[in-house]
Scaffold this active site. Structure first.
Site, PDB file in Angstrom:
ATOM      1  N   LYS A  13       0.815  -1.251   0.198  1.00  9.76           N
ATOM      2  CA  LYS A  13       0.084   0.045   0.057  1.00  9.76           C
ATOM      3  C   LYS A  13       0.908   1.252   0.051  1.00  9.76           C
ATOM      4  O   LYS A  13       0.419   2.380  -0.465  1.00  9.76           O
ATOM      5  CB  LYS A  13      -0.886  -0.019   0.973  1.00  9.76           C
ATOM      6  N   ASP A  57     -10.047   3.179   2.394  1.00  7.04           N
ATOM      7  CA  ASP A  57     -10.073   2.662   3.742  1.00  7.04           C
ATOM      8  C   ASP A  57     -10.601   3.797   4.648  1.00  7.04           C
ATOM      9  O   ASP A  57     -11.478   3.630   5.873  1.00  7.04           O
ATOM     10  CB  ASP A  57      -8.707   2.218   4.350  1.00  7.04           C
TER      11      ASP A  57
HETATM   12  P1  NAP Z   1       0.299  -2.507   8.154  1.00  8.81           P
HETATM   13  O1  NAP Z   1       0.424  -1.205   7.399  1.00  8.81           O
HETATM   14  O2  NAP Z   1       1.134  -3.432   7.745  1.00  8.81           O
HETATM   15  O3  NAP Z   1       0.473  -2.018   9.712  1.00  8.81           O
HETATM   16  C1  NAP Z   1       0.215  -3.052  10.606  1.00  8.81           C
HETATM   17  C2  NAP Z   1       0.488  -2.521  11.972  1.00  8.81           C
HETATM   18  O4  NAP Z   1       0.336  -3.615  12.689  1.00  8.81           O
HETATM   19  C3  NAP Z   1       1.879  -1.919  12.223  1.00  8.81           C
HETATM   20  O5  NAP Z   1       1.761  -0.836  13.132  1.00  8.81           O
HETATM   21  C4  NAP Z   1       2.510  -3.188  12.658  1.00  8.81           C
HETATM   22  O6  NAP Z   1       3.654  -2.824  13.488  1.00  8.81           O
HETATM   23  C5  NAP Z   1       1.632  -3.779  13.473  1.00  8.81           C
HETATM   24  N1  NAP Z   1       1.685  -5.071  13.699  1.00  8.81           N
HETATM   25  C6  NAP Z   1       1.990  -5.920  12.708  1.00  8.81           C
HETATM   26  N2  NAP Z   1       2.232  -7.262  13.449  1.00  8.81           N
HETATM   27  C7  NAP Z   1       2.064  -7.026  14.754  1.00  8.81           C
HETATM   28  C8  NAP Z   1       2.109  -7.829  15.809  1.00  8.81           C
HETATM   29  N3  NAP Z   1       2.308  -9.282  15.747  1.00  8.81           N
HETATM   30  N4  NAP Z   1       2.059  -7.442  17.060  1.00  8.81           N
HETATM   31  C9  NAP Z   1       1.769  -6.237  17.052  1.00  8.81           C
HETATM   32  N5  NAP Z   1       1.695  -5.166  16.283  1.00  8.81           N
HETATM   33  C10 NAP Z   1       1.822  -5.749  14.783  1.00  8.81           C
HETATM   34  O7  NAP Z   1      -1.036  -3.012   7.789  1.00  8.81           O
HETATM   35  P2  NAP Z   1      -2.370  -2.428   7.603  1.00  8.81           P
HETATM   36  O8  NAP Z   1      -2.666  -1.986   6.180  1.00  8.81           O
HETATM   37  O9  NAP Z   1      -2.347  -1.247   8.389  1.00  8.81           O
HETATM   38  O10 NAP Z   1      -3.567  -3.352   8.154  1.00  8.81           O
HETATM   39  C11 NAP Z   1      -3.672  -3.725   9.416  1.00  8.81           C
HETATM   40  C12 NAP Z   1      -5.010  -4.704   9.865  1.00  8.81           C
HETATM   41  O11 NAP Z   1      -6.216  -3.954   9.282  1.00  8.81           O
HETATM   42  C13 NAP Z   1      -4.857  -5.912   8.873  1.00  8.81           C
HETATM   43  O12 NAP Z   1      -5.347  -7.030   9.556  1.00  8.81           O
HETATM   44  C14 NAP Z   1      -5.649  -5.650   7.738  1.00  8.81           C
HETATM   45  O13 NAP Z   1      -6.541  -6.652   7.179  1.00  8.81           O
HETATM   46  C15 NAP Z   1      -7.125  -4.774   8.541  1.00  8.81           C
HETATM   47  N6  NAP Z   1      -7.621  -4.058   7.577  1.00  8.81           N
HETATM   48  C16 NAP Z   1      -9.021  -4.058   7.434  1.00  8.81           C
HETATM   49  C17 NAP Z   1      -9.655  -3.180   6.552  1.00  8.81           C
HETATM   50  C18 NAP Z   1     -11.083  -3.487   6.763  1.00  8.81           C
HETATM   51  O14 NAP Z   1     -11.798  -3.040   5.411  1.00  8.81           O
HETATM   52  N7  NAP Z   1     -11.852  -4.078   7.409  1.00  8.81           N
HETATM   53  C19 NAP Z   1      -8.835  -2.235   5.760  1.00  8.81           C
HETATM   54  C20 NAP Z   1      -7.617  -2.074   5.909  1.00  8.81           C
HETATM   55  C21 NAP Z   1      -6.859  -3.225   6.906  1.00  8.81           C
HETATM   56  P3  NAP Z   1       5.378  -2.845  12.864  1.00  8.81           P
HETATM   57  O15 NAP Z   1       5.418  -1.546  11.956  1.00  8.81           O
HETATM   58  O16 NAP Z   1       6.037  -3.110  13.909  1.00  8.81           O
HETATM   59  O17 NAP Z   1       5.536  -4.116  12.127  1.00  8.81           O
END
Ligand code: NAP
Length: 294
Positions: A72, A108
């Site tokens: 992204k 989003d």
């Molecule tokens: P991202 O950019 O990869 O960010 C993920 C965040 O979570 C980062 O702060 C990361 O920390 C942290 N993280 C990852 N693994 C972790 C763990 N094991 N323990 C604690 N923190 C952790 O991903 P994103 O796009 O923001 O998405 C995050 C979540 O939201 C995903 O599950 C995605 O499927 C969901 N989402 C849902 C929707 C929806 O429409 N419902 C839309 C968008 C996203 P680090 O930087 O330290 O790795």
């Protein structure tokens, strides 16, 4: 620009992994309900082959592209322009054509804002868990709603502090590490909303809040988990057990998909048709996750 060389318009999701994405189901339901031709494919694109894969994708000229984890942010450098929302968030989940220009958007943000309970607004206090792309969209949406105090907790406290400085300089709030959160009783007891924007809880594994942290939330607090596979994550279960209102990520998933669809086709699809199509798949995940648990 329409994909003129294709017999029907083609829409593509790129990411890694994408095998279990619900986006094809949602978009095929939207196409069918709008009586539009087209097909939507999920394509695995690894980080290693990202640049060449994206070049090939552009040459293929799909009518629309969705982008998911982990591309992204990286995709932005390969586009001809960004919408204002995508620029502010610093992440793209939707690509569309403006003439010959490939433009990045972020649905989003509005997907979250439109599914956020109306009761949250001016004077509310929120806690965002995570500091990645989705957390940035959530932070902007909460600002737009007028939420006054926005705390951020991430596994890396410096990342949480940097996020607060960069995205939320005009809002009150603290930066915390997820590990220290259970001891931050005063912070937790003042929260009207907690949003999980980490992947913790996906496939039923992991929970960003301990039992103690959930117990410290006030009785009226709302927990919003962006994770949608499964819908009942360990966090949702924990919050409901505590008697709190807990929302899963499915409504946001549907809304952000509907907004991408609108960008590409000019049609506002029926959210209900998309929901009806996706619910059996969400239910299947629920069953698979519970069966895989010891
Ligand atoms: P991202 O950019 O990869 O960010 C993920 C965040 O979570 C980062 O702060 C990361 O920390 C942290 N993280 C990852 N693994 C972790 C763990 N094991 N323990 C604690 N923190 C952790 O991903 P994103 O796009 O923001 O998405 C995050 C979540 O939201 C995903 O599950 C995605 O499927 C969901 N989402 C849902 C929707 C929806 O429409 N419902 C839309 C968008 C996203 P680090 O930087 O330290 O790795």
């Amino acid at each position: 620009m329409p994909s003129r060389s294709h017999p029907v318009p083609v829409y593509v999701l790129i990411g890694d992994p994408v095998a279990h994405s619900l986006s094809p189901v949602l978009h095929h339901a939207a196409l069918a309900q709008a009586s539009l031709p087209g097909r939507y494919e999920a394509v695995t694109l690894s980080t290693e082959h990202f640049a060449e894969g994206l070049r090939a994708m552009r040459a293929f000229r799909p009518q629309g592209v969705n982008v998911t984890i982990p591309h992204k942010v990286a995709v932005m450098a390969h586009l001809d322009g960004l919408t204002e929302v995508a620029r502010q968030i610093g992440a793209v989940n939707t690509i569309f054509w403006e003439g010959d220009r490939w433009i990045g958007d972020n649905t989003d943000y509005l997907g979250f804002l439109r599914t956020l309970p109306e009761s949250l607004g001016n004077g509310s206090t929120a806690l965002i868990l995570g500091a990645g792309g989705a957390a940035r969209a959530v932070a902007l949406a909460l600002r737009e709603r007028g939420v006054t105090t926005i705390h951020v907790a991430a596994r890396n406290e410096d990342a949480a502090a940097g996020f607060r400085r960069q995205i939320l300089p005009d809002r009150l709030g603290e930066a915390q590490s997820l590990t220290d959160l259970p001891t931050a009783g005063a912070l937790l007891s003042g929260c009207d909303l907690v949003v999980n924007a980490t992947p913790l809880g996906t496939r039923g594994e992991g929970c960003p809040l301990t039992v103690e942290a959930v117990a410290a939330l006030p009785d009226h607090a709302i927990v919003y988990d962006l994770v949608y596979r499964p819908r009942v994550t360990p966090l949702i279960r924990r919050a409901r057990h505590r008697g709190l209102l807990a929302l899963d990520g499915l409504d946001m998933l549907i809304e952000q998909a509907a907004l991408s669809f609108e960008r590409w086709t000019g049609h506002s699809p029926s959210r209900q048709a998309m929901r009806d199509a996706v619910l059996p798949h969400a239910l299947l995940t629920e069953v698979a996750v519970s069966e895989s648990r010891p």
